[in-house]
Design an enzyme around this catalytic site. Structure first.
Site, short mmCIF file in Angstrom:
data_model
loop_
_atom_site.label_atom_id
_atom_site.label_comp_id
_atom_site.label_asym_id
_atom_site.label_seq_id
_atom_site.Cartn_x
_atom_site.Cartn_y
_atom_site.Cartn_z
N ASP A 12 0.83 -1.21 0.00
CA ASP A 12 0.00 0.00 0.00
C ASP A 12 0.86 1.26 0.00
O ASP A 12 1.96 1.27 0.54
CB ASP A 12 -0.92 -0.02 1.23
CG ASP A 12 -2.06 0.97 1.10
OD1 ASP A 12 -2.41 1.36 -0.04
OD2 ASP A 12 -2.60 1.39 2.15
N HIS A 29 2.25 3.70 -8.98
CA HIS A 29 2.05 2.28 -9.31
C HIS A 29 3.25 1.75 -10.10
O HIS A 29 3.71 0.64 -9.88
CB HIS A 29 0.76 2.09 -10.12
CG HIS A 29 -0.47 2.39 -9.32
ND1 HIS A 29 -0.70 1.87 -8.07
CD2 HIS A 29 -1.55 3.18 -9.58
CE1 HIS A 29 -1.85 2.30 -7.60
NE2 HIS A 29 -2.39 3.11 -8.49
N LEU A 122 10.38 -20.69 -5.46
CA LEU A 122 9.50 -19.75 -4.75
C LEU A 122 8.15 -19.75 -5.44
O LEU A 122 8.07 -19.67 -6.66
CB LEU A 122 10.10 -18.34 -4.79
CG LEU A 122 9.17 -17.19 -4.34
CD1 LEU A 122 8.87 -17.28 -2.85
CD2 LEU A 122 9.79 -15.83 -4.67
C1 IPE Z 1 -5.40 -2.71 -0.18
O1 IPE Z 1 -5.07 -1.38 -0.35
C2 IPE Z 1 -5.39 -3.41 -1.49
C3 IPE Z 1 -4.09 -3.54 -2.12
C4 IPE Z 1 -2.95 -3.18 -1.67
C5 IPE Z 1 -4.14 -4.16 -3.40
P1 IPE Z 1 -6.18 -0.25 -0.47
O2 IPE Z 1 -5.47 1.03 -0.56
O3 IPE Z 1 -7.14 -0.57 -1.56
O4 IPE Z 1 -6.95 -0.38 0.92
P2 IPE Z 1 -7.97 0.62 1.59
O5 IPE Z 1 -9.13 0.79 0.65
O6 IPE Z 1 -7.27 1.90 1.81
O7 IPE Z 1 -8.33 -0.04 2.87
C1 IPE Z 2 -1.79 0.12 -3.33
O1 IPE Z 2 -1.51 1.46 -3.37
C2 IPE Z 2 -1.89 -0.46 -4.70
C3 IPE Z 2 -3.26 -0.81 -5.09
C4 IPE Z 2 -4.33 -0.82 -4.35
C5 IPE Z 2 -3.44 -1.18 -6.47
P1 IPE Z 2 -2.66 2.54 -3.36
O2 IPE Z 2 -3.03 2.84 -4.77
O3 IPE Z 2 -3.77 2.14 -2.49
O4 IPE Z 2 -1.91 3.79 -2.74
P2 IPE Z 2 -2.50 4.82 -1.71
O5 IPE Z 2 -2.92 4.07 -0.50
O6 IPE Z 2 -3.66 5.47 -2.40
O7 IPE Z 2 -1.37 5.74 -1.45
MG MG Z 3 -4.16 2.42 -0.48
#
Ligand code: IPE
Ligand code: IPE
Ligand code: MG
Length: 224
Positions: A12, A29, A122
């Site tokens: 995240d 990303h 792995l």
């Molecule tokens: C969780 O992250 C999902 C992934 C890392 C793929 P999110 O950024 O979507 O989670 P929430 O919505 O903030 O809880």
């Molecule tokens: C996690 O990073 C990746 C995915 C959910 C695809 P985020 O896109 O949720 O990044 P933040 O939390 O918005 O910074």
């Molecule tokens: Mg996020």
């Protein structure tokens, strides 16, 4: 020292990293993908056999179409360019979650799984369109359909993680302390580390630090 067989990661913080550094969430990303490659290498170095990466949740469909499209294009490019390399490194790729993407991506995912199925160094479980609640509901439906009794063994065999040991260690980067519908059943006894750094900033050193801390935890599993 605790054995470490399976690490699960909620990657995240990409969007925030992108906004902060390049004024665009999608740049985060892209940067996050470099961290994925780095972390795979360190996982192999540590002789860990399973790595589960949360890449797209069932709730992530709520995001703007443009961001979703960018993410899946990124994944497509990654598979096209890197699957040979992963295969050479003896990595097995498994998708957990429902494969209901474009027909191009669906077949690319299936091909990638097929190509690497015999690899033993792995196993990477890529959680894509994955949600723990749907996974559990589907598993209970299967038990009912097959008129089996409800117990741990029967439930586990209908989960997407069938034949995969539960994670020993869960890491969530991005300075947020929640599970976001990830492996709710499988994480029952995992050691959990919430990391402040955003995923693109997460380094080999950060990862090794957590692994070393994990190894020295007294894991009780209810015992004393
Ligand atoms: C969780 O992250 C999902 C992934 C890392 C793929 P999110 O950024 O979507 O989670 P929430 O919505 O903030 O809880
Ligand atoms: C996690 O990073 C990746 C995915 C959910 C695809 P985020 O896109 O949720 O990044 P933040 O939390 O918005 O910074
Ligand atoms: Mg996020």
């Amino acid at each position: 020292m605790n054995p470490l067989n399976h690490v699960a990661i909620i990657m995240d913080g990409n969007g925030r990293w992108g906004l902060k550094n390049k004024n665009a969430r999608n740049a985060g990303h892209k940067a996050g993908l470099n961290t994925v490659e780095k972390i795979i290498k360190v996982t192999i170095k540590n002789n860990i056999k399973f790595l589960t990466l949360y890449a797209f949740s069932t709730e992530n469909w709520k995001r703007p179409k443009k961001e979703i499209k960018f993410l899946f294009n990124l994944l497509e490019d990654f598979l096209i360019n890197k699957i040979e390399d992963l295969n050479k490194q003896k990595i097995k790729l498994k998708i957990i979650g429902k494969k209901n993407f474009s027909s191009k991506l669906n077949s690319l995912l299936k091909e990638s799984e097929k190509k690497t199925i015999k690899n033993k160094r792995l196993q990477i479980n890529l959680a894509l369109n994955y949600g723990s609640k749907v996974e559990l509901i589907d598993a209970f439906k299967e038990i009912k359909k097959n008129k089996e009794i409800i117990n741990e063994k029967n439930l586990s065999k209908y989960l997407q993680t069938k034949n995969i040991p539960d994670p020993d260690l869960l890491i969530r980067t991005g300075n947020t302390k929640r599970l976001s519908n990830f492996l709710l059943w499988q994480l029952a006894y995992s050691e959990i580390f919430f990391e402040k750094k955003l995923w693109p900033d997460f380094s080999e050193k950060d990862y090794n630090k957590i692994i070393n801390k994990y190894k020295n935890i007294k894991r009780n599993f209810g015992n004393i």
